[in-house]
Design an enzyme around this catalytic site. Structure first.
Site, PDB file in Angstrom:
ATOM      1  N   PHE A  21       0.832  -1.140   0.011  1.00 18.10           N
ATOM      2  CA  PHE A  21      -0.036  -0.064  -0.171  1.00 18.10           C
ATOM      3  C   PHE A  21       1.077   1.203  -0.042  1.00 18.10           C
ATOM      4  O   PHE A  21       1.825   1.229   0.654  1.00 18.10           O
ATOM      5  CB  PHE A  21      -0.818  -0.103   1.309  1.00 18.10           C
ATOM      6  CG  PHE A  21      -2.046  -1.160   1.158  1.00 18.10           C
ATOM      7  CD1 PHE A  21      -3.223  -0.552   0.597  1.00 18.10           C
ATOM      8  CD2 PHE A  21      -2.031  -2.347   1.662  1.00 18.10           C
ATOM      9  CE1 PHE A  21      -4.345  -1.391   0.505  1.00 18.10           C
ATOM     10  CE2 PHE A  21      -2.685  -3.193   1.540  1.00 18.10           C
ATOM     11  CZ  PHE A  21      -4.366  -2.804   1.215  1.00 18.10           C
ATOM     12  N   HIS A  22       0.309   2.254  -0.820  1.00 16.84           N
ATOM     13  CA  HIS A  22       1.277   3.565  -0.648  1.00 16.84           C
ATOM     14  C   HIS A  22       0.380   4.680  -1.233  1.00 16.84           C
ATOM     15  O   HIS A  22       0.835   5.803  -0.884  1.00 16.84           O
ATOM     16  CB  HIS A  22       2.370   3.691  -1.711  1.00 16.84           C
ATOM     17  CG  HIS A  22       1.971   3.552  -3.149  1.00 16.84           C
ATOM     18  ND1 HIS A  22       1.403   2.188  -3.758  1.00 16.84           N
ATOM     19  CD2 HIS A  22       1.907   4.405  -4.143  1.00 16.84           C
ATOM     20  CE1 HIS A  22       1.095   2.561  -5.140  1.00 16.84           C
ATOM     21  NE2 HIS A  22       1.359   4.018  -5.067  1.00 16.84           N
ATOM     22  N   ARG A  23      -1.032   4.509  -1.573  1.00 15.13           N
ATOM     23  CA  ARG A  23      -1.572   5.576  -2.179  1.00 15.13           C
ATOM     24  C   ARG A  23      -2.184   6.622  -0.968  1.00 15.13           C
ATOM     25  O   ARG A  23      -2.629   6.017  -0.201  1.00 15.13           O
ATOM     26  CB  ARG A  23      -2.908   5.140  -3.118  1.00 15.13           C
ATOM     27  CG  ARG A  23      -2.163   4.157  -4.291  1.00 15.13           C
ATOM     28  CD  ARG A  23      -3.588   3.929  -5.218  1.00 15.13           C
ATOM     29  NE  ARG A  23      -4.334   4.964  -5.630  1.00 15.13           N
ATOM     30  CZ  ARG A  23      -3.861   5.542  -6.798  1.00 15.13           C
ATOM     31  NH1 ARG A  23      -2.807   5.061  -7.379  1.00 15.13           N
ATOM     32  NH2 ARG A  23      -4.286   6.609  -7.166  1.00 15.13           N
ATOM     33  N   ASP A  76      -3.299  -1.541  -3.662  1.00 15.53           N
ATOM     34  CA  ASP A  76      -3.795  -0.403  -4.181  1.00 15.53           C
ATOM     35  C   ASP A  76      -3.187  -0.057  -5.334  1.00 15.53           C
ATOM     36  O   ASP A  76      -3.133   0.967  -5.904  1.00 15.53           O
ATOM     37  CB  ASP A  76      -3.812   0.749  -3.172  1.00 15.53           C
ATOM     38  CG  ASP A  76      -2.517   1.275  -2.620  1.00 15.53           C
ATOM     39  OD1 ASP A  76      -1.331   0.858  -2.939  1.00 15.53           O
ATOM     40  OD2 ASP A  76      -2.553   2.168  -1.679  1.00 15.53           O
TER      41      ASP A  76
END
Length: 387
Positions: free
Chosen positions: A218-220, A292
């Site tokens: 996840f990074h968004r 994501d």
């Protein structure tokens, strides 16, 4: 940094004149532009903006694809979006004045891509956009603005699918500026995917067995900027019955630390970012992906893995209903994941027979051929006619 910050093997300015410039700045851009770089008949001038500046996020990927170090590094990482765009446009403009490229190529929807398009337009230099025409129709996404601007400033839009090409024509971009090439991620995955025998020690290294673990990342901002949402995501991952291998983006790790979010809950195993070859090995052997990432939605279609896409929208509708299920931010992760693990709506065996909508692994050559045709046309390019 007051100058473009040239790095890598020396080359004279005169040797650079008239060559194609490739602008990239993030890990996915390196992955997806490597097949284009390798397919071009003459080595391009590679410019790394520095948007991803961690070695695991960028530098190691040049080695993985056997590419030379970039000729120029601009060092614009670690600052806000507006500053990053402004700095990148200014430095690229100065650099384009110096090296006078015959064309500029950029990929995707990053700040680096948008900056390259603006700087090329300002210099009346032909612009080619690889992976053109993707649309989420979600204006909350900065990437949506980046790709729309890049498409409309480009002289050649290389669309990966019929769907993306239709998005471009619906916005008034003429057919003679569009070519359908497939997505170069298929080339990259096929080129670097380790053989099954080579994957076994990687699985052992991370303490997981084939088909018996979940791969997640996840990074968004919509997921990690809100500490409570991030906390919910980790808790949902911990509800899955299998070990969860979680390579942690530096952005995610920093936000988790500041918000006192415990990443290693239950069977969730946080790791530093992985090299692309290791990541592909895990991706090819996992039971499920929960992430994501936009690029992962493409990669799972090549490697025939199911994915829970934790986003409010996606610009890759081609994989919805087959390889991917879209769930809302921070909701329904564990319940949707459990359905996939139980073989609903498709088992791994059933997915193995579903073709990827993103091409056959020859997209790099198609992109290079299209670029070469544009170069022939642009031999008598009149800046006054550029829209």
């Amino acid at each position: 940094m007051s100058d473009p910050g040239k790095a890598g093997p020396p080359e004279s300015t005169n040797d650079s004149h008239g060559r194609i410039a490739i602008v990239l700045g993030t890990r996915p851009e390196i992955v997806k532009l490597a097949p284009v770089i390798r397919a071009l008949p003459e080595p391009p001038i590679v410019i790394h903006t520095g948007q991803h500046y961690d070695s695991n996020m960028a530098g190691a990927f040049f080695d993985a694809f056997g590419l030379d170090e970039p000729a120029y590094r601009l060092g614009i990482g670690g600052i806000g979006r507006g500053q990053q765009l402004g700095s990148a446009v200014s430095r690229l403009d100065d650099l384009f004045e110096e090296i006078r490229p015959s064309a500029v190529v950029a990929q995707g929807d990053t700040n680096s891509t948008m900056a390259a398009a603006i700087a090329a337009n300002a210099r009346s230099t032909p612009m080619i956009h690889v992976e053109s025409g993707l649309r989420s129709h979600d204006r909350r996404m900065p990437e949506e603005h980046n790709r729309v601007v890049a498409d409309h400033l480009s002289d050649l839009c290389l669309a990966p699918t019929d769907t993306s090409a239709r998005n471009l024509t619906s916005e008034g971009i003429p057919l003679d500026r569009i070519e359908i090439t497939g997505n170069t991620v298929v080339d990259a995955v096929q080129h670097l995917l380790p053989e099954p025998s080579e994957r076994a020690p990687i699985l052992e290294k991370y303490g997981v067995a084939s088909g018996s673990f979940v791969l997640s990342t996840f990074h968004r901002p919509e997921n990690v900027d809100d500490v409570e949402r991030l906390r919910t995501i980790i808790a949902e991952l911990a509800e899955l019955e299998l070990p969860v291998v979680l390579p942690v983006h530096p952005r995610t790790r920093a936000i988790a630390a500041n918000g006192a979010v415990t990443l290693n809950q239950g069977e969730v195993r946080p790791l530093d970012p992985l090299g692309y070859v290791e990541f592909l090995a895990l991706l090819a052997e996992c039971a499920l992906v929960v992430a994501d990432s936009g690029g992962l939605q493409e990669e799972v279609s090549v490697l025939k893995r199911p994915m829970v896409v934790v986003r409010n929208s996606t610009e890759r509708p081609e994989v919805l209903g087959t390889f991917c299920s879209l769930v809302g931010v921070g909701r329904d992760i564990s319940s949707t994941g459990r359905k996939w693990l139980a073989g609903e709506p498709f088992s791994l065996e059933e997915l193995a027979g579903v073709p990827s909508p993103f091409g056959d692994g020859d997209s790099g050559r198609r992109c290079a051929d299209a670029i070469n045709r544009l170069m022939v046309i642009s031999a008598h390019f009149d800046p006054a006619t550029k829209s």
